[in-house]
Design a protein around this motif. Structure first.
Motif, PDB file in Angstrom:
ATOM      1  N   UNK A 194       0.830  -1.202   0.000  1.00 29.08           N
ATOM      2  CA  UNK A 194       0.000   0.000   0.000  1.00 29.08           C
ATOM      3  C   UNK A 194       0.866   1.255   0.000  1.00 29.08           C
ATOM      4  N   UNK A 195       0.349   2.319  -0.592  1.00 26.19           N
ATOM      5  CA  UNK A 195       1.075   3.584  -0.545  1.00 26.19           C
ATOM      6  C   UNK A 195       0.848   4.286   0.779  1.00 26.19           C
ATOM      7  N   UNK A 196      -0.410   4.267   1.279  1.00 30.07           N
ATOM      8  CA  UNK A 196      -0.707   4.853   2.587  1.00 30.07           C
ATOM      9  C   UNK A 196      -1.668   3.953   3.355  1.00 30.07           C
ATOM     10  N   UNK A 197      -1.512   3.939   4.683  1.00 35.49           N
ATOM     11  CA  UNK A 197      -2.447   3.280   5.592  1.00 35.49           C
ATOM     12  C   UNK A 197      -2.767   4.306   6.678  1.00 35.49           C
ATOM     13  N   UNK A 198      -4.049   4.654   6.775  1.00 35.65           N
ATOM     14  CA  UNK A 198      -4.417   5.820   7.577  1.00 35.65           C
ATOM     15  C   UNK A 198      -5.571   5.493   8.501  1.00 35.65           C
ATOM     16  N   UNK A 199      -5.489   6.012   9.722  1.00 34.05           N
ATOM     17  CA  UNK A 199      -6.575   5.875  10.669  1.00 34.05           C
ATOM     18  C   UNK A 199      -6.964   7.220  11.245  1.00 34.05           C
ATOM     19  N   UNK A 200      -8.261   7.482  11.371  1.00 34.15           N
ATOM     20  CA  UNK A 200      -8.762   8.708  11.967  1.00 34.15           C
ATOM     21  C   UNK A 200      -9.632   8.363  13.172  1.00 34.15           C
ATOM     22  N   UNK A 201      -9.629   9.208  14.153  1.00 36.06           N
ATOM     23  CA  UNK A 201     -10.336   8.926  15.391  1.00 36.06           C
ATOM     24  C   UNK A 201      -9.306   8.487  16.415  1.00 36.06           C
ATOM     25  N   UNK A 251       5.852  -6.195   4.526  1.00 34.55           N
ATOM     26  CA  UNK A 251       5.209  -4.898   4.365  1.00 34.55           C
ATOM     27  C   UNK A 251       6.253  -3.942   3.800  1.00 34.55           C
ATOM     28  N   UNK A 252       5.938  -3.301   2.698  1.00 33.99           N
ATOM     29  CA  UNK A 252       6.903  -2.412   2.054  1.00 33.99           C
ATOM     30  C   UNK A 252       7.359  -1.330   3.023  1.00 33.99           C
ATOM     31  N   UNK A 253       8.652  -1.058   3.015  1.00 36.46           N
ATOM     32  CA  UNK A 253       9.215  -0.105   3.964  1.00 36.46           C
ATOM     33  C   UNK A 253       8.796   1.328   3.679  1.00 36.46           C
ATOM     34  N   UNK A 254       8.303   1.607   2.476  1.00 37.04           N
ATOM     35  CA  UNK A 254       7.922   2.981   2.148  1.00 37.04           C
ATOM     36  C   UNK A 254       6.421   3.213   2.234  1.00 37.04           C
ATOM     37  N   UNK A 255       5.681   2.381   2.960  1.00 34.72           N
ATOM     38  CA  UNK A 255       4.287   2.690   3.267  1.00 34.72           C
ATOM     39  C   UNK A 255       4.248   3.919   4.176  1.00 34.72           C
ATOM     40  N   UNK A 278       4.739  -1.746  15.628  1.00 33.22           N
ATOM     41  CA  UNK A 278       3.536  -1.954  14.833  1.00 33.22           C
ATOM     42  C   UNK A 278       3.863  -2.704  13.545  1.00 33.22           C
ATOM     43  N   UNK A 279       5.046  -2.448  13.018  1.00 34.29           N
ATOM     44  CA  UNK A 279       5.411  -3.066  11.749  1.00 34.29           C
ATOM     45  C   UNK A 279       5.896  -4.504  11.887  1.00 34.29           C
ATOM     46  N   UNK A 280       6.037  -5.019  13.078  1.00 34.73           N
ATOM     47  CA  UNK A 280       6.574  -6.363  13.241  1.00 34.73           C
ATOM     48  C   UNK A 280       5.680  -7.433  12.642  1.00 34.73           C
ATOM     49  N   UNK A 281       4.388  -7.131  12.440  1.00 36.08           N
ATOM     50  CA  UNK A 281       3.524  -8.126  11.817  1.00 36.08           C
ATOM     51  C   UNK A 281       3.783  -8.230  10.320  1.00 36.08           C
ATOM     52  N   UNK A 282       4.633  -7.352   9.774  1.00 37.04           N
ATOM     53  CA  UNK A 282       5.044  -7.456   8.383  1.00 37.04           C
ATOM     54  C   UNK A 282       6.495  -7.035   8.269  1.00 37.04           C
ATOM     55  N   UNK A 283       7.367  -7.935   7.860  1.00 40.47           N
ATOM     56  CA  UNK A 283       8.791  -7.631   7.795  1.00 40.47           C
ATOM     57  C   UNK A 283       9.069  -6.618   6.698  1.00 40.47           C
ATOM     58  N   UNK A 284       9.956  -5.673   6.992  1.00 47.76           N
ATOM     59  CA  UNK A 284      10.312  -4.636   6.030  1.00 47.76           C
ATOM     60  C   UNK A 284      11.697  -4.858   5.452  1.00 47.76           C
ATOM     61  N   UNK A 333      20.697  -6.888   6.674  1.00 38.53           N
ATOM     62  CA  UNK A 333      19.518  -6.037   6.607  1.00 38.53           C
ATOM     63  C   UNK A 333      19.392  -5.411   5.221  1.00 38.53           C
ATOM     64  N   UNK A 334      18.540  -6.023   4.367  1.00 40.33           N
ATOM     65  CA  UNK A 334      18.242  -5.480   3.044  1.00 40.33           C
ATOM     66  C   UNK A 334      16.802  -4.995   3.066  1.00 40.33           C
ATOM     67  N   UNK A 335      16.626  -3.670   3.097  1.00 41.31           N
ATOM     68  CA  UNK A 335      15.285  -3.107   3.206  1.00 41.31           C
ATOM     69  C   UNK A 335      14.508  -3.297   1.907  1.00 41.31           C
ATOM     70  N   UNK A 336      13.246  -3.674   2.035  1.00 40.93           N
ATOM     71  CA  UNK A 336      12.384  -3.910   0.882  1.00 40.93           C
ATOM     72  C   UNK A 336      11.421  -2.746   0.689  1.00 40.93           C
ATOM     73  N   UNK A 337      11.474  -2.141  -0.465  1.00 41.90           N
ATOM     74  CA  UNK A 337      10.529  -1.108  -0.831  1.00 41.90           C
ATOM     75  C   UNK A 337       9.527  -1.666  -1.843  1.00 41.90           C
ATOM     76  N   UNK A 338       8.491  -0.884  -2.110  1.00 40.41           N
ATOM     77  CA  UNK A 338       7.463  -1.325  -3.047  1.00 40.41           C
ATOM     78  C   UNK A 338       8.075  -1.683  -4.394  1.00 40.41           C
ATOM     79  N   UNK A 339       9.053  -0.916  -4.820  1.00 41.76           N
ATOM     80  CA  UNK A 339       9.668  -1.135  -6.122  1.00 41.76           C
ATOM     81  C   UNK A 339      10.427  -2.458  -6.198  1.00 41.76           C
TER      82      UNK A 339
END
Length: 693
Positions: free
Chosen positions: A556-563, A582-586, A596-602, A612-618
């Motif tokens: 995803x490009x953005x994950x957003x919560x309001x409230x 989970x892409x590192x550039x979300x 919070x990100x531990x449920x998806x490795x970056x 440590x090789x960071x994964x981006x969407x690309x």
């Protein structure tokens, strides 16, 4: 005497020699037909429709060819009757011959042809007639089209439909809609008068309707049809077979979004093919609405429920009748639902691109368009519809309320629910109580009307669920697997909003495996003081009861919560047997911590030392990088991981994934043949459909 005997022998020898010789043939130019008698002419008569082949092999002709009747391997036997005003009449028996050349006296003749299925000439199959003019020594060829005899047609219980008049003989006319009847559509038909659906709750359509690849265009419905329970070309079909048919509607056949058809029966089921299909085989069906039109309906009866689908409002059965290869193009919506005072009874509205409700398997079915369910309240602080409660709206790109498996299917468009007591919106299913979703995708992004949005406005119980594949999925042991969503997803609830890139919420031991999600995810809940009133996750918004997410990727490009939100890269309370990326550039809003990100490795390891090789969407793009999907292992200091995501790119029985085209750089499903656009959608014309956004 000896001389006489010798002469006879020599004469015979010469004769035998002549007989045994190969004499040269006369040149073609030297051959001539014998001269025609004065006052006569030659005619060749051809009887059409005599090909010894069944309808599927012979194709569809403009006339009812008599060879289509009965067993196609049995020849037909013909007679010709010639009538002249002064000469009189005589009959010629042809036998099993469909072409005959002969001579007739000059003048005007009427030739009547009859066909029989027995050489005793007792069972009349069909007939034809033609007037001809004979002139001296002027050869002519005339074709006589044989038309199936109506009595023979009735005896076979097989009917060939050529025009509107014949189509209207079915049901309200003199032809039965019950089982044992077979109808073959021979020509495209555009109806000139309002249509009354075939089959109702009293007498359902139970026959076989072979569309033959032809099209029926409906301009409008009869006023009496709006007072019934079922609306479509067919009303209620039970134990029927409907195949190879295109149904096309005029842009306003169902009204408009702002002024839909108002139905006056409860419950009401509406579909492009049929209001309801029960234990019915439906394959090769295409439904489309011209222009920017759609299938729109509303029902203001107290407590009325409403089911609307691009193909059918309700699809149910025992699983023994296939439903596959069906397509819908157009918009679907309810208009303003429940505008009457519904009292304490909340109507249930189920809307789907293929079916509003389904409890059977759907395969290889596709929908393109915008699905809209809207209530009437614009005041988010008040109750809805003038009563104490409101509508429960369930909408999905393929099915609204689902109880069956969905496989190799797709939706391209938008799903929008607004101003309801609670809403469930999904790119494939709105609410899945049971059944798996496999090898399917949803593309709903890039434009205002191409999103998956549920808005629940009721202040006391307004909960909204939205997911790229499913709004909510429950039922023990079912899966969403080998599927993906490119969708902008939003759940906006006055009490709670739950949104996920694949599913809004999972319940009762569900599993998501081998999936990826692109686009945006947003959850909104009010008031902000309530903890956990908004859940947003890259794969799933919220989970419970030991649900699992395995081998999935949040891109995803953005994950957003309001409230007062709970925001995750993969999802809240996720457990896994393997791992997820989970892409590192979300971009998270509000910003999240590494916890919070531990449920998806970056990041992942290229060797056993967990570099440590960071994964981006690309990094998940392009076929050359697919080894990341297959063999990359995440960094973990606690749990040794020795295998990657293990997605299957191998061509074979279980080949779920491949790359297709250059505009869309991510993996697609093995059955896909048309490349996506860069934003995940389909180009105009895919699946034989054309729809402008």
């Amino acid at each position: 005497m000896k001389k006489i005997f010798r002469f006879i022998v020599m004469t015979l020898m010469v004769a035998f020699a002549v007989i045994s010789c190969d004499l040269p043939a006369a040149p073609d130019s030297a051959r001539k037909e014998p001269p025609m008698e004065a006052g006569k002419g030659r005619i060749t008569i051809v009887l059409s429709g005599t090909a010894i082949a069944p309808p599927a092999a012979a194709g569809r002709a403009a006339s009812r060819a008599v060879a289509w009747a009965g067993d196609p391997t049995i020849p037909l036997y013909y007679k010709l009757t010639f009538t002249h005003a002064t000469i009189g009449s005589y009959t010629l028996t042809l036998g099993a011959v469909s072409e005959k050349s002969l001579t007739l006296e000059e003048g005007s003749w009427t030739i009547n042809a009859t066909a029989y299925d027995d050489n005793a000439y007792t069972n009349l199959v069909g007939n034809g007639a033609k007037a001809v003019a004979i002139a001296h020594d002027v050869p002519v060829t005339e074709t006589i089209s044989m038309i199936l005899d109506s009595n023979y047609e009735a005896g076979l219980s097989t009917y060939f439909i050529h025009n509107e008049e014949e189509l209207r003989r079915i049901g309200p006319g003199d032809l039965s809609i019950t089982s044992g009847k077979t109808y073959h559509l021979v020509n495209d038909i555009t109806l000139t008068d309002p249509w009354t659906p075939l089959g109702d709750d009293t007498t359902s359509f139970g026959a076989t309707f072979d569309g033959g690849g032809k099209k029926i265009t409906i301009q409008s419905f009869a006023p009496t049809a709006l007072m019934g329970q079922y609306l479509g070309l067919f009303g209620n079909a039970t134990q029927a077979t409907i195949t190879d048919l295109t149904v096309e509607y005029a842009a306003n056949a169902f009204g408009t979004q702002d002024s839909p058809l108002e139905l006056t029966f409860s419950p009401t089921r509406v579909g492009g093919l049929a209001g309801a299909l029960g234990n019915t085989t439906a394959t090769g069906i295409t439904v489309s609405v011209l222009g920017d039109g759609g299938i729109y309906a509303t029902n203001n009866i107290l407590g009325a429920s409403l089911e609307i689908g691009g193909i059918t409002g309700r699809l149910n059965g025992d699983g023994s009748h296939p439903f596959a290869g069906n397509t819908f193009t157009g918009n679907i919506g309810t208009g303003d639902i429940g505008t009457g005072d519904i009292g304490a009874s909340a109507p249930e509205v189920l809307v789907g691109g293929i079916a509003g409700y389904s409890n059977i398997a759907i395969t290889n079915s596709h929908a393109v368009g915008t699905i809209t369910v809207k209530g009437t309240s614009t005041d988010t602080t008040s109750t809805l519809f003038g009563g104490s409660t409101g509508a429960v709206a369930i909408a999905g790109g393929i099915v609204g309320g689902n109880y069956g498996n969905i496989e190799k299917s797709s939706f391209t468009g938008g799903v929008k629910i607004s101003a309801v007591i609670s809403g469930y919106a999904g790119g494939i299913v709105g609410y899945s109580a049971s059944g798996n979703v496999r090898s399917s995708y949803a593309a709903a992004n890039g434009a205002t009307d191409r999103t998956i949005t549920a808005t629940a406005s009721n202040t006391s119980s307004g909960i909204a669920y939205a997911g790229g594949i499913a709004g909510i999925a429950t039922g023990t042991g079912y899966k969403i697997e080998n599927s993906y969503a490119y969708a902008d997803v939003k759940a906006d609830g006055r009490v709670k909003g739950i949104a996920g890139g694949i599913a809004g919420e999972l319940g009762s031991s569900q599993e998501i495996t081998n999936t990826y999600a692109l686009g945006t995810v947003e959850a909104v809940g009010t008031p902000a003081a309530v903890t956990g009133n908004a859940y947003a996750g890259g794969i799933v918004g919220n989970t419970s009861n030991s649900n699992k997410v395995n081998n999935s990727i949040a891109l995803n490009s953005t994950i957003k919560g309001n409230g007062n939100p709970v925001v995750h890269g993969i999802g809240d309370s996720v457990t896994t047997d393997t791992f997820n990326f989970a892409a590192a550039n979300i971009i998270f809003t509000p910003a999240v911590t590494s916890v919070v990100n531990l449920d998806g490795y970056t990041a992942y390891s290229t060797d056993g030392n967990y570099n440590n090789v960071t994964l981006f969407r690309e990094d998940f793009q392009r076929e050359t990088n697919k080894a990341i999907y297959i063999s990359a292992m995440p960094i973990s200091s606690a749990v040794p991981i020795t295998v990657g995501l293990n997605w299957n790119f191998t061509v074979g029985v279980n080949d779920y994934w491949k790359y297709l085209g250059t505009d869309y750089p991510y993996p697609v499903l093995s059955w896909e043949t048309v490349p996506h656009t860069a934003t995940g959608g389909l180009p105009t014309g895919t699946y034989g459909m054309s729809f402008g956004w």
